[in-house]
Motif scaffolding. Structure first.
Motif, PDB file in Angstrom:
ATOM      1  N   THR A 147     -12.512  -1.364  -4.981  1.00  0.00           N
ATOM      2  CA  THR A 147     -13.725  -0.992  -5.728  1.00  0.00           C
ATOM      3  C   THR A 147     -13.374  -0.293  -7.031  1.00  0.00           C
ATOM      4  O   THR A 147     -12.341   0.387  -7.131  1.00  0.00           O
ATOM      5  CB  THR A 147     -14.644  -0.098  -4.877  1.00  0.00           C
ATOM      6  OG1 THR A 147     -15.870   0.109  -5.587  1.00  0.00           O
ATOM      7  CG2 THR A 147     -14.023   1.244  -4.574  1.00  0.00           C
TER       8      THR A 147
ATOM      9  N   GLY B 167     -19.701  -0.160  -5.855  1.00  0.00           N
ATOM     10  CA  GLY B 167     -18.822   0.797  -5.177  1.00  0.00           C
ATOM     11  C   GLY B 167     -19.515   2.068  -4.716  1.00  0.00           C
ATOM     12  O   GLY B 167     -18.850   3.046  -4.372  1.00  0.00           O
TER      13      GLY B 167
ATOM     14  N   ILE C 276     -14.797  -3.430   6.915  1.00  0.00           N
ATOM     15  CA  ILE C 276     -15.379  -2.621   5.839  1.00  0.00           C
ATOM     16  C   ILE C 276     -15.776  -3.519   4.669  1.00  0.00           C
ATOM     17  O   ILE C 276     -15.209  -4.591   4.472  1.00  0.00           O
ATOM     18  CB  ILE C 276     -14.397  -1.532   5.346  1.00  0.00           C
ATOM     19  CG1 ILE C 276     -13.160  -2.166   4.694  1.00  0.00           C
ATOM     20  CG2 ILE C 276     -13.991  -0.596   6.463  1.00  0.00           C
ATOM     21  CD1 ILE C 276     -12.318  -1.183   3.939  1.00  0.00           C
ATOM     22  N   ARG C 277     -16.768  -3.048   3.876  1.00  0.00           N
ATOM     23  CA  ARG C 277     -17.167  -3.801   2.690  1.00  0.00           C
ATOM     24  C   ARG C 277     -17.877  -2.875   1.718  1.00  0.00           C
ATOM     25  O   ARG C 277     -18.852  -2.199   2.081  1.00  0.00           O
ATOM     26  CB  ARG C 277     -18.108  -4.937   3.101  1.00  0.00           C
ATOM     27  CG  ARG C 277     -18.330  -5.970   2.015  1.00  0.00           C
ATOM     28  CD  ARG C 277     -17.104  -6.808   1.799  1.00  0.00           C
ATOM     29  NE  ARG C 277     -17.374  -7.952   0.935  1.00  0.00           N
ATOM     30  CZ  ARG C 277     -16.426  -8.649   0.334  1.00  0.00           C
ATOM     31  NH1 ARG C 277     -15.162  -8.332   0.509  1.00  0.00           N
ATOM     32  NH2 ARG C 277     -16.725  -9.671  -0.427  1.00  0.00           N
ATOM     33  N   PHE C 278     -17.411  -2.821   0.470  1.00  0.00           N
ATOM     34  CA  PHE C 278     -18.103  -2.084  -0.579  1.00  0.00           C
ATOM     35  C   PHE C 278     -19.239  -2.937  -1.142  1.00  0.00           C
ATOM     36  O   PHE C 278     -19.165  -4.173  -1.155  1.00  0.00           O
ATOM     37  CB  PHE C 278     -17.155  -1.774  -1.738  1.00  0.00           C
ATOM     38  CG  PHE C 278     -16.205  -0.642  -1.486  1.00  0.00           C
ATOM     39  CD1 PHE C 278     -14.872  -0.884  -1.173  1.00  0.00           C
ATOM     40  CD2 PHE C 278     -16.637   0.681  -1.560  1.00  0.00           C
ATOM     41  CE1 PHE C 278     -13.985   0.157  -0.947  1.00  0.00           C
ATOM     42  CE2 PHE C 278     -15.756   1.724  -1.344  1.00  0.00           C
ATOM     43  CZ  PHE C 278     -14.433   1.464  -1.023  1.00  0.00           C
TER      44      PHE C 278
ATOM     45  N   PHE D  38     -13.053   8.378  -3.407  1.00  0.00           N
ATOM     46  CA  PHE D  38     -13.641   7.036  -3.585  1.00  0.00           C
ATOM     47  C   PHE D  38     -14.769   7.131  -4.574  1.00  0.00           C
ATOM     48  O   PHE D  38     -15.188   6.178  -5.158  1.00  0.00           O
ATOM     49  CB  PHE D  38     -13.964   6.427  -2.210  1.00  0.00           C
ATOM     50  CG  PHE D  38     -15.355   5.889  -1.935  1.00  0.00           C
ATOM     51  CD1 PHE D  38     -16.051   6.345  -0.828  1.00  0.00           C
ATOM     52  CD2 PHE D  38     -15.944   4.933  -2.733  1.00  0.00           C
ATOM     53  CE1 PHE D  38     -17.301   5.837  -0.529  1.00  0.00           C
ATOM     54  CE2 PHE D  38     -17.194   4.433  -2.443  1.00  0.00           C
ATOM     55  CZ  PHE D  38     -17.868   4.894  -1.338  1.00  0.00           C
TER      56      PHE D  38
ATOM     57  N   LEU E  60     -20.461   1.930   1.162  1.00  0.00           N
ATOM     58  CA  LEU E  60     -19.415   1.260   1.933  1.00  0.00           C
ATOM     59  C   LEU E  60     -19.950   1.020   3.341  1.00  0.00           C
ATOM     60  O   LEU E  60     -20.321   1.967   4.042  1.00  0.00           O
ATOM     61  CB  LEU E  60     -18.145   2.124   1.999  1.00  0.00           C
ATOM     62  CG  LEU E  60     -16.992   1.597   2.845  1.00  0.00           C
ATOM     63  CD1 LEU E  60     -16.440   0.295   2.277  1.00  0.00           C
ATOM     64  CD2 LEU E  60     -15.857   2.619   2.947  1.00  0.00           C
TER      65      LEU E  60
ATOM     66  N   ASP F 264     -10.676  -3.613   1.255  1.00  0.00           N
ATOM     67  CA  ASP F 264     -11.534  -3.980   0.130  1.00  0.00           C
ATOM     68  C   ASP F 264     -11.122  -3.124  -1.068  1.00  0.00           C
ATOM     69  O   ASP F 264     -10.426  -2.105  -0.914  1.00  0.00           O
ATOM     70  CB  ASP F 264     -13.006  -3.741   0.490  1.00  0.00           C
ATOM     71  CG  ASP F 264     -13.951  -4.602  -0.359  1.00  0.00           C
ATOM     72  OD1 ASP F 264     -15.178  -4.497  -0.170  1.00  0.00           O
ATOM     73  OD2 ASP F 264     -13.463  -5.356  -1.239  1.00  0.00           O
TER      74      ASP F 264
END
Length: 776
Positions: A250, A295, A289-291, A352, A298, A248
């Motif tokens: 962000t 952002g 996974i996914r934001f 991140f 997660l 993903d």
């Protein structure tokens, strides 16, 4: 299988699972708002191929869940033909909106787009097509044809006023389509040439793709769109990924991917890995996974069907708005919430976000990639929960019947040692084959105490017998049939069982117990049977003369005879993803055969510890990912990678410990259940071969029996409940096991040692009974 945060409600997470369930979570309060099991809304409106497929095998997985751009709708793509669109009206109010019979076979991906200012749903599938549907009416607007392999993913986008869709197929081809019927505009080749997904940066200016090849090589690249060429390749993947890697993007700045039991991060402008985070352990080999949109959070899929939420400072502030509310609610109500480990994040260069920490059970990451000196641990202000077992890990040992749920199934006095054991694919019955060639079938009935009708340790099943009173009994050879090798295989729809006990192979109808046919009189005798995954009429038959015969039942003919072993064949397993058959033998050899031409691709001898007997039976079973497989021998449990036939992990009992009698994956391949000749049963995490729970014989055998050298011969795992398994014992009894409802699972995985994320490093052995040793 898939997760997506709501576009505006930043803590609302949509989840789809491998058994077709969807759920809606408010991650701030850790509350599940909605759970829906898979069902077809209108079966009569479905195509006949779909109706037939669902009758043959009702198992369905979610391949993708996704919100519409404004969050008023969400779509679910299933592994069988259909897409369901729900409308969302806030809180737990979801309503059925559209059901589309979209593709023949699986629907592999789903996306929303706005061509001509009209909301559309884009789908792609196993039938090699991409289709565009009106999101209001469900009317089909376009079908794009041109791929030569199943289409794996779609990525709609627009540049200025031009709307288009990128698509990727399983042969690695990337194509682009405008909303017209003029065919694909480009033809690129994806690195890895297999499963690839594409994504734009949030501002839509940069295009990335992430792909994994069949031999496990993974690649994230940035594309130069105008030239159709790779502009930048990011470094840092494990040489062979254990599954298809998801990624993903962000904040127009960072990339993240789930690989090697961890999450890896890159700065978009630098090819070197920025950091790796293991989220306090407990992640699968290739986490999903996914934001969320901004952002700050997660979501990461974890073992035990769990989800971990990682947060940066903004995410912590976002979640803290729910903190006191969640604590008050937990005191006021007994509703089930996920277990929460309030662990302070380890100091890690994450980059991140500015500074990352853990809060409210959020396994976090600390630190700024640019200035590690500013790192601070932010401690969560949350009441310590009594079930937080993360601080001091201890192997769970079950020695009394009150510590788990176990059930001895009703007995048939004519039966001797249980040689083979399996759950039916529907999960509502158990089939056993005893060493005296008699089959036993126990069925659970749907009633008030067991509303699902599935196998359970809480309610006793009925020992099934047809009105004729005739049991399914195999043909036996004249010689000592008690020592003959027993084997059976069950068809996917549970209608037929193919079985042998040293004599001819029998095909039985499971409904009537009638013998449909017998074939292949010995010698040689059958020692292992496996149905071809794509054709129930083709079976692989391992023989006691070391050959494997590929037999077509319909035409009663041996199509191929495979020679590669030097002693009897003891195990067979098909991978429909790799199109191979793996075999194992009493010669401690593993062989891989192509199912296209039945040629032997490679062979390897087991790496056996000194004390073992090479004559021991070796069994093989594929992992859910269909690229790794479990090898079980009396002296070891091991995980192998198929394409290179490499041993990735190995667990060996101590010298003084009892030999292993059998082992099997749980249905989700997250656990391994292993039985031993001293009647002990151990539960391992499949990812690292770490023991997490041990069941002592006194928990399920009476003292008089446990001292009589009675032991499990075979273990079977429930096909839908990853925490249920059954044992077939040497005295002819069968026992079903489940953890206590208050526990919900078998023990707790041990914390990972530093540097052992891939499970290949040796860790100190735990416990004192001699039944466990570190993975090698």
């Amino acid at each position: 299988m898939s997760m997506d945060f709501h576009p505006s409600q930043q803590t609302l997470l949509l989840v789809g699972t491998n058994v077709g369930d969807i759920a809606l979570w408010e991650v701030g309060s850790r509350e599940r708002l909605v759970l829906r099991n898979f069902k077809v809304w209108e079966l009569g409106a479905c195509s006949m191929p779909l109706q037939t497929a669902l009758v043959k095998d009702p198992g369905v997985s979610v391949n993708r869940v996704i919100w519409s751009p404004d969050g008023s709708l969400f779509g679910v793509a299933y592994s069988r033909h259909i897409v369901q669109i729900y409308s969302y009206h806030g809180n737990d109010d979801i309503r059925q909106h559209l059901e589309i019979d979209a593709h023949v076979g699986g629907v592999n991906d789903l996306a929303f787009s706005h061509p001509n200012k009209q909301l559309c749903v884009i789908t792609c599938g196993d039938d090699k097509t991409i289709k565009v549907w009106d999101a209001t009416s469900g009317a089909k607007q376009y079908t794009f044809e041109g791929h030569e392999a199943p289409v794996y993913s779609v990525c709609p986008h627009h540049k200025e006023n031009i709307q288009f869709i990128f698509s990727t197929a399983l042969d690695g081809k990337i194509k682009a389509w405008l909303y017209d019927n003029l065919g694909s505009r480009v033809d690129y080749e994806a690195p890895g040439r297999w499963c690839t997904t594409m994504a734009y940066s949030a501002d839509g200016t940069r295009l990335f793709s992430c792909g994994t090849s069949k031999d496990g090589e993974s690649h994230i690249v940035e594309w130069n769109e105008s030239e159709g060429a790779v502009k930048r390749t990011y470094l840092g993947f494990r040489k062979r990924s254990l599954g298809v890697v998801q990624f993903d993007t962000t904040k127009n700045r960072f990339l993240a991917a789930g690989d090697d039991f961890s999450i890896k991060f890159w700065d978009m402008d630098h090819v070197q890995l920025l950091t790796t985070i293991d989220a306090d352990g407990g992640l699968p080999a290739s986490p999903r996974i996914r934001f969320n949109k901004d952002g700050s959070l997660l979501a990461v899929s974890a073992n035990e069907n769990g989800i971990k939420i990682l947060a940066n400072n903004d995410g912590i502030r976002l979640v803290r708005t729910f903190e006191n509310l969640a604590y008050d609610a937990s005191r006021a109500s007994e509703t089930a919430k996920p277990t929460v480990n309030s662990i302070s994040g380890s100091a890690n260069n994450s980059g991140f976000a500015d500074r990352v920490a853990s809060a409210v059970g959020i396994s976090g990451m600390n630190g700024d990639a640019r200035d590690a000196r500013n790192m601070v641990d932010v401690k969560p202000r949350i009441n310590e929960e009594p079930n937080d077992k993360s601080k001091i890990w201890k192997l769970t040992e079950i020695s009394e019947s009150s510590q788990c749920r176990s059930l001895k199934l009703p007995e048939n006095l004519r039966v001797t040692k249980i040689s083979r054991l399996i759950y039916t694919n529907s999960g509502n019955a158990i089939l056993a084959l005893a060493s005296n060639a008699i089959h036993l079938l126990w069925k659970w009935q749907r009633n008030e105490r067991n509303s699902s009708g599935k196998a359970t340790a809480s309610v006793s099943p009925q020992l099934w017998q047809p009105s004729s009173g005739i049991l399914m009994t195999n043909d036996v050879h004249e010689s000592n049939h008690e020592e003959a090798v027993s084997c059976f295989a069950l068809s996917k729809n549970d209608s037929y069982v193919m079985s042998a006990s040293g004599g001819k192979i029998s095909l039985f109808n499971m409904m009537t117990f009638k013998t449909m046919t017998t074939f292949m009189p010995p010698p040689p005798a059958a020692t292992f049977l496996a149905f071809h995954p794509q054709d129930n009429n083709i079976i692989a038959i391992g023989m006691d003369d070391s050959t494997i015969q590929i037999y077509n039942v319909r035409v009663d003919e041996v199509k191929s005879k495979l020679k590669g072993h030097s002693k009897r064949v003891t195990g067979l397993a098909f991978s429909h993803v790799l199109n191979v058959l793996v075999s194992s033998g009493a010669d401690s050899q593993l062989c891989v055969w192509s199912t296209d031409g039945w040629e032997k691709q490679r062979a390897r001898s087991l790496q056996l510890p000194g004390r073992s007997t090479s004559q021991s039976d070796t069994r093989v079973q594929f992992h859910q990912d269909q690229t790794h497989f479990l090898v079980v021998h009396e002296a070891q449990i091991a995980i192998y990678e198929t394409t290179k036939l490499e041993c990735l992990k190995q667990w060996v009992p101590r010298e003084s410990a009892a030999p292993i009698s059998h082992a099997t994956f749980s249905c989700d391949s997250q656990l391994i259940y292993a039985s031993f000749l001293d009647a002990t049963v151990c539960v391992f995490t499949a990812g690292h071969l770490h023991m997490r729970c041990r069941i002592i014989p006194s928990a399920y055998l009476s003292p008089s029996i446990s001292s009589a050298n009675i032991h499990p011969v075979v273990v079977a795992a429930h096909p839908q409940d990853p925490n249920q398994f059954a044992l077939g014992l040497s005295d002819g009894s069968v026992h079903v096991f489940e953890p206590l409802e208050s526990e919900g699972k078998w023990g707790v995985p041990p914390p990972l040692e530093n540097g052992s994320a891939n499970g290949m490093t040796t860790a100190p052995s735990i416990g004192a009974s001699g039944s466990e040793q570190a993975p090698r």
